[in-house]
Design an enzyme around this catalytic site. Structure first.
Site, mmCIF file in Angstrom:
data_model
loop_
_atom_site.group_PDB
_atom_site.id
_atom_site.type_symbol
_atom_site.label_atom_id
_atom_site.label_comp_id
_atom_site.label_asym_id
_atom_site.label_seq_id
_atom_site.Cartn_x
_atom_site.Cartn_y
_atom_site.Cartn_z
ATOM 1 N N THR A 124 -3.722 -7.255 -4.983
ATOM 2 C CA THR A 124 -3.325 -8.573 -5.083
ATOM 3 C C THR A 124 -3.541 -9.079 -3.421
ATOM 4 O O THR A 124 -3.198 -8.279 -2.563
ATOM 5 C CB THR A 124 -1.889 -8.792 -5.588
ATOM 6 O OG1 THR A 124 -1.535 -10.212 -5.338
ATOM 7 C CG2 THR A 124 -0.763 -7.763 -5.001
ATOM 8 N N ASP A 125 -3.819 -10.518 -3.680
ATOM 9 C CA ASP A 125 -3.838 -11.094 -2.339
ATOM 10 C C ASP A 125 -2.682 -11.218 -1.532
ATOM 11 O O ASP A 125 -2.542 -11.540 -0.537
ATOM 12 C CB ASP A 125 -4.646 -12.543 -2.506
ATOM 13 C CG ASP A 125 -3.687 -13.416 -3.541
ATOM 14 O OD1 ASP A 125 -2.807 -12.971 -4.090
ATOM 15 O OD2 ASP A 125 -4.474 -14.581 -3.765
ATOM 16 N N GLU A 126 -1.374 -11.012 -2.361
ATOM 17 C CA GLU A 126 -0.199 -11.232 -1.905
ATOM 18 C C GLU A 126 0.148 -10.091 -0.713
ATOM 19 O O GLU A 126 0.955 -10.330 -0.044
ATOM 20 C CB GLU A 126 0.950 -11.054 -3.244
ATOM 21 C CG GLU A 126 0.994 -12.180 -3.932
ATOM 22 C CD GLU A 126 2.253 -12.449 -4.597
ATOM 23 O OE1 GLU A 126 3.261 -11.875 -4.108
ATOM 24 O OE2 GLU A 126 2.285 -13.100 -5.535
ATOM 25 N N TYR A 149 7.693 -7.204 -4.610
ATOM 26 C CA TYR A 149 6.568 -6.839 -5.306
ATOM 27 C C TYR A 149 5.233 -6.645 -4.371
ATOM 28 O O TYR A 149 4.625 -5.568 -4.529
ATOM 29 C CB TYR A 149 6.370 -8.034 -6.192
ATOM 30 C CG TYR A 149 4.853 -7.976 -6.649
ATOM 31 C CD1 TYR A 149 4.350 -7.370 -7.537
ATOM 32 C CD2 TYR A 149 3.876 -9.074 -6.103
ATOM 33 C CE1 TYR A 149 3.158 -7.066 -8.059
ATOM 34 C CE2 TYR A 149 2.776 -9.303 -6.847
ATOM 35 C CZ TYR A 149 2.132 -8.050 -7.551
ATOM 36 O OH TYR A 149 1.043 -8.172 -8.135
ATOM 37 N N LYS A 153 2.880 -3.320 -3.774
ATOM 38 C CA LYS A 153 1.333 -3.371 -3.974
ATOM 39 C C LYS A 153 0.912 -2.742 -2.587
ATOM 40 O O LYS A 153 -0.141 -2.108 -2.490
ATOM 41 C CB LYS A 153 1.171 -4.752 -4.459
ATOM 42 C CG LYS A 153 1.536 -5.153 -5.892
ATOM 43 C CD LYS A 153 1.087 -4.257 -6.899
ATOM 44 C CE LYS A 153 -0.376 -4.301 -7.080
ATOM 45 N NZ LYS A 153 -0.950 -3.685 -8.483
HETATM 46 P P1 NAD Z 1 1.391 -7.661 -16.475
HETATM 47 O O1 NAD Z 1 2.665 -7.653 -16.106
HETATM 48 O O2 NAD Z 1 0.993 -8.698 -17.572
HETATM 49 O O3 NAD Z 1 1.010 -6.282 -17.271
HETATM 50 C C1 NAD Z 1 1.516 -5.065 -16.608
HETATM 51 C C2 NAD Z 1 1.450 -4.009 -17.720
HETATM 52 O O4 NAD Z 1 1.682 -2.728 -17.024
HETATM 53 C C3 NAD Z 1 2.020 -4.005 -18.930
HETATM 54 O O5 NAD Z 1 1.247 -3.725 -20.133
HETATM 55 C C4 NAD Z 1 3.119 -2.997 -18.690
HETATM 56 O O6 NAD Z 1 3.477 -2.355 -20.025
HETATM 57 C C5 NAD Z 1 2.254 -1.892 -18.110
HETATM 58 N N1 NAD Z 1 3.325 -0.904 -17.374
HETATM 59 C C6 NAD Z 1 4.253 -1.434 -16.415
HETATM 60 N N2 NAD Z 1 5.074 -0.217 -15.833
HETATM 61 C C7 NAD Z 1 4.066 0.731 -16.517
HETATM 62 C C8 NAD Z 1 4.178 2.264 -16.095
HETATM 63 N N3 NAD Z 1 5.270 2.713 -15.688
HETATM 64 N N4 NAD Z 1 3.544 2.830 -16.720
HETATM 65 C C9 NAD Z 1 2.368 2.365 -17.591
HETATM 66 N N5 NAD Z 1 2.265 1.195 -17.922
HETATM 67 C C10 NAD Z 1 3.083 0.188 -17.147
HETATM 68 O O7 NAD Z 1 0.738 -7.731 -15.156
HETATM 69 P P2 NAD Z 1 -0.786 -8.342 -14.995
HETATM 70 O O8 NAD Z 1 -0.649 -9.734 -14.494
HETATM 71 O O9 NAD Z 1 -1.688 -8.311 -16.186
HETATM 72 O O10 NAD Z 1 -1.284 -7.619 -13.770
HETATM 73 C C11 NAD Z 1 -2.043 -6.478 -13.797
HETATM 74 C C12 NAD Z 1 -2.316 -5.822 -12.440
HETATM 75 O O11 NAD Z 1 -3.054 -6.838 -11.662
HETATM 76 C C13 NAD Z 1 -1.069 -5.454 -11.716
HETATM 77 O O12 NAD Z 1 -1.342 -4.515 -10.942
HETATM 78 C C14 NAD Z 1 -0.945 -6.700 -10.721
HETATM 79 O O13 NAD Z 1 -0.412 -6.505 -9.440
HETATM 80 C C15 NAD Z 1 -2.444 -6.980 -10.528
HETATM 81 N N6 NAD Z 1 -2.740 -8.338 -10.040
HETATM 82 C C16 NAD Z 1 -2.017 -9.582 -10.963
HETATM 83 C C17 NAD Z 1 -2.528 -10.941 -10.591
HETATM 84 C C18 NAD Z 1 -2.044 -12.213 -11.487
HETATM 85 O O14 NAD Z 1 -2.220 -13.288 -11.280
HETATM 86 N N7 NAD Z 1 -1.666 -11.807 -12.656
HETATM 87 C C19 NAD Z 1 -3.485 -11.155 -9.801
HETATM 88 C C20 NAD Z 1 -3.938 -10.225 -8.768
HETATM 89 C C21 NAD Z 1 -3.441 -8.894 -9.217
HETATM 90 O O1 DAU Z 2 -1.700 -14.053 -5.881
HETATM 91 C C1 DAU Z 2 -1.603 -12.890 -7.103
HETATM 92 C C2 DAU Z 2 -0.175 -12.831 -7.772
HETATM 93 O O2 DAU Z 2 -0.083 -14.068 -8.560
HETATM 94 C C3 DAU Z 2 0.019 -11.600 -8.499
HETATM 95 O O3 DAU Z 2 -0.101 -10.421 -7.635
HETATM 96 C C4 DAU Z 2 1.089 -11.757 -9.229
HETATM 97 O O4 DAU Z 2 1.312 -10.426 -9.860
HETATM 98 C C5 DAU Z 2 1.418 -12.735 -10.041
HETATM 99 O O5 DAU Z 2 2.630 -13.033 -10.459
HETATM 100 C C6 DAU Z 2 1.428 -14.057 -9.260
HETATM 101 O O6 DAU Z 2 2.381 -14.326 -8.663
HETATM 102 P P1 DAU Z 2 3.039 -15.796 -8.140
HETATM 103 O O7 DAU Z 2 4.320 -15.602 -7.483
HETATM 104 O O8 DAU Z 2 1.794 -16.452 -7.059
HETATM 105 O O9 DAU Z 2 2.792 -16.354 -9.514
HETATM 106 P P2 DAU Z 2 3.889 -17.339 -10.494
HETATM 107 O O10 DAU Z 2 3.087 -17.751 -11.572
HETATM 108 O O11 DAU Z 2 5.202 -16.455 -10.489
HETATM 109 O O12 DAU Z 2 4.109 -18.492 -9.436
HETATM 110 C C7 DAU Z 2 3.130 -19.255 -9.021
HETATM 111 C C8 DAU Z 2 3.695 -20.412 -8.124
HETATM 112 O O13 DAU Z 2 4.382 -21.146 -8.871
HETATM 113 C C9 DAU Z 2 4.473 -19.658 -7.201
HETATM 114 O O14 DAU Z 2 4.334 -20.632 -6.387
HETATM 115 C C10 DAU Z 2 6.035 -19.828 -7.640
HETATM 116 C C11 DAU Z 2 5.884 -21.282 -8.307
HETATM 117 N N1 DAU Z 2 6.835 -21.147 -9.617
HETATM 118 C C12 DAU Z 2 6.669 -20.210 -10.351
HETATM 119 C C13 DAU Z 2 7.529 -20.108 -11.547
HETATM 120 C C14 DAU Z 2 7.566 -19.086 -12.390
HETATM 121 C C15 DAU Z 2 7.429 -22.320 -9.776
HETATM 122 O O15 DAU Z 2 7.376 -23.396 -9.050
HETATM 123 N N2 DAU Z 2 8.170 -22.419 -11.092
HETATM 124 C C16 DAU Z 2 8.416 -21.179 -11.695
HETATM 125 O O16 DAU Z 2 9.168 -21.105 -12.928
#
Ligand code: NAD
Ligand code: DAU
Length: 334
Positions: A124-126, A149, A153
């Site tokens: 992730t970019d985080e 988190y 990562k």
């Molecule tokens: P998500 O939380 O929707 O899904 C995570 C999945 O992993 C679920 O299906 C869960 O059951 C599974 N999981 C959790 N723990 C596990 C374990 N111990 N063994 C096997 N499976 C397990 O997450 P997402 O948003 O789909 O993100 C997927 C990946 O992409 C993550 O690694 C996250 O860090 C990365 N990522 C997410 C974003 C975003 O915006 N959502 C952006 C960049 C990177």
């Molecule tokens: O940048 C990539 C990341 O994006 C991934 O690695 C993470 O898995 C994914 O969860 C996401 O992280 P963020 O913290 O950016 O996403 P989130 O949707 O939780 O929040 C987006 C923005 O909105 C953040 O600035 C926090 C804000 N927010 C979030 C929630 C849930 C609110 O203002 N209110 C809310 O209720």
């Protein structure tokens, strides 16, 4: 036929990725290893569950025993499995260490023990921390995670790099910005806003709402990962981004407008601890070296996403009332 082991394929990005691969590539079969945590939902994959090129295996990547049950003929491992929600990591960080760090380490050990063509760590970019008003994250930006988190990562990324250097595990790391699209668990900003707005509930906006995220459609991310799988140079890191920076408050307003809901649903609440101000991804490397760029226009993609949640209200209801968890009970019972 080559075999891709996808971990975390029942989650948001993993399920979209599996659907993308099965519908666009004939040459791969997919094994989905998922522990079905609260974020894992097999109904995300209902339309592919009878596909002969798809197989689900229930298991926890932080438990080494699971790897004995996997087939040996795996060509690629793509690690999506993670605890992914920042707010949860602020409440309780231990499971983030266990899944995101130990789980990745176990997978790397497994990759060493079988001969694979590539290991992709979906990062992730985080991991780069937070930006002020200017600049973007490039692949050479220092790691500077600010919440548990992103710290987990970043640690996983360091293990992947070390296993590549020390044990010659053929690996790539991808670092993507915020994804949006169908099947995102409604704890994240976009689906949470849609769900609450549809129920005429308050939308909690953290702080003053001026934090900026850089959004990419999940299908563009899936295509980026496949590009790295097929063309990425072993050992390299690739940033993936959509080039769509927007303040949270403007994003929320745009969703409310689309749903014809009033802005007075917005409620400014206490800020997230350690809240990163701004993310912005420089994705020139993957564009120039591997000819990938995002294709989905943000305005259109967001409109389609809002429409998807409106059309799939049962999917949200099953999460809200907890009935989606019934699928996993059968696996936990063994
Ligand atoms: P998500 O939380 O929707 O899904 C995570 C999945 O992993 C679920 O299906 C869960 O059951 C599974 N999981 C959790 N723990 C596990 C374990 N111990 N063994 C096997 N499976 C397990 O997450 P997402 O948003 O789909 O993100 C997927 C990946 O992409 C993550 O690694 C996250 O860090 C990365 N990522 C997410 C974003 C975003 O915006 N959502 C952006 C960049 C990177
Ligand atoms: O940048 C990539 C990341 O994006 C991934 O690695 C993470 O898995 C994914 O969860 C996401 O992280 P963020 O913290 O950016 O996403 P989130 O949707 O939780 O929040 C987006 C923005 O909105 C953040 O600035 C926090 C804000 N927010 C979030 C929630 C849930 C609110 O203002 N209110 C809310 O209720």
């Amino acid at each position: 036929m080559e075999t891709i082991l996808v971990t975390g394929g029942a989650g948001f990005i993993g399920s979209n990725f599996i659907r993308f691969v099965l519908s666009n590539f004939k040459e791969y079969q997919v094994i989905n290893l998922d522990f079905l945590t609260y974020a894992g939902n097999l109904s995300n994959l209902k339309d592919v569950e009878t596909d002969k090129k798809y197989k689900f295996i229930f298991g926890d990547i932080s438990d080494k025993k699971i790897f004995e049950r996997l087939p040996k003929n795996i060509d690629y491992i793509i690690n999506f499995a993670a605890e992914s929600h920042v707010d949860r990591s602020i409440q309780e960080a231990g499971i983030f260490l266990k899944t995101n760090v130990l789980g990745t380490l176990n997978l790397l050990e497994h990759a060493r023990s079988i001969s694979i063509k590539k290991f992709i760590q979906v990062s992730t970019d985080e991991v780069y921390g937070s930006l002020d008003e200017t600049g973007k994250f490039s692949e050479t930006t220092n790691l500077s995670p600010n919440n548990p988190y992103s710290a987990s990562k970043a640690s996983a990324d360091l293990f992947v790099n070390s296993y590549h250097k020390t044990h010659e595990v053929p690996a790539n790391i991808t670092r993507c910005s915020n994804n949006y699209g169908p099947y995102q668990f409604p704890e994240k900003l976009i689906p949470l806003t849609i769900m609450r707005a549809l129920n005429d509930q308050e939308i909690p906006v953290y702080g003053d709402g001026t934090n900026i995220r850089d959004w990419i459609h999940v299908e563009d991310h899936a295509r980026g990962i496949m590009t790295v799988l097929q063309k990425g140079k072993i050992g390299e890191i690739y940033n993936i981004g959509g080039g769509n920076e927007i303040q949270n408050i403007n994003l929320v307003k745009s969703i409310l407008s689309q749903l014809n809901k009033p802005f007075d649903l917005i409620s400014f609440v206490e800020d997230r601890k350690g809240h990163d101000k701004r993310y912005a991804i420089d994705f020139r490397k993957i564009h120039e070296k591997l000819s990938w760029s995002p294709k989905i226009d943000f305005k259109k993609g967001l409109e389609n996403t809002v429409q998807w949640y409106k059309n799939n209200i049962d999917w949200i209801r099953n999460i809200q009332d907890g009935s989606y968890l019934k699928i996993r009970e059968q696996f936990f019972k063994g």
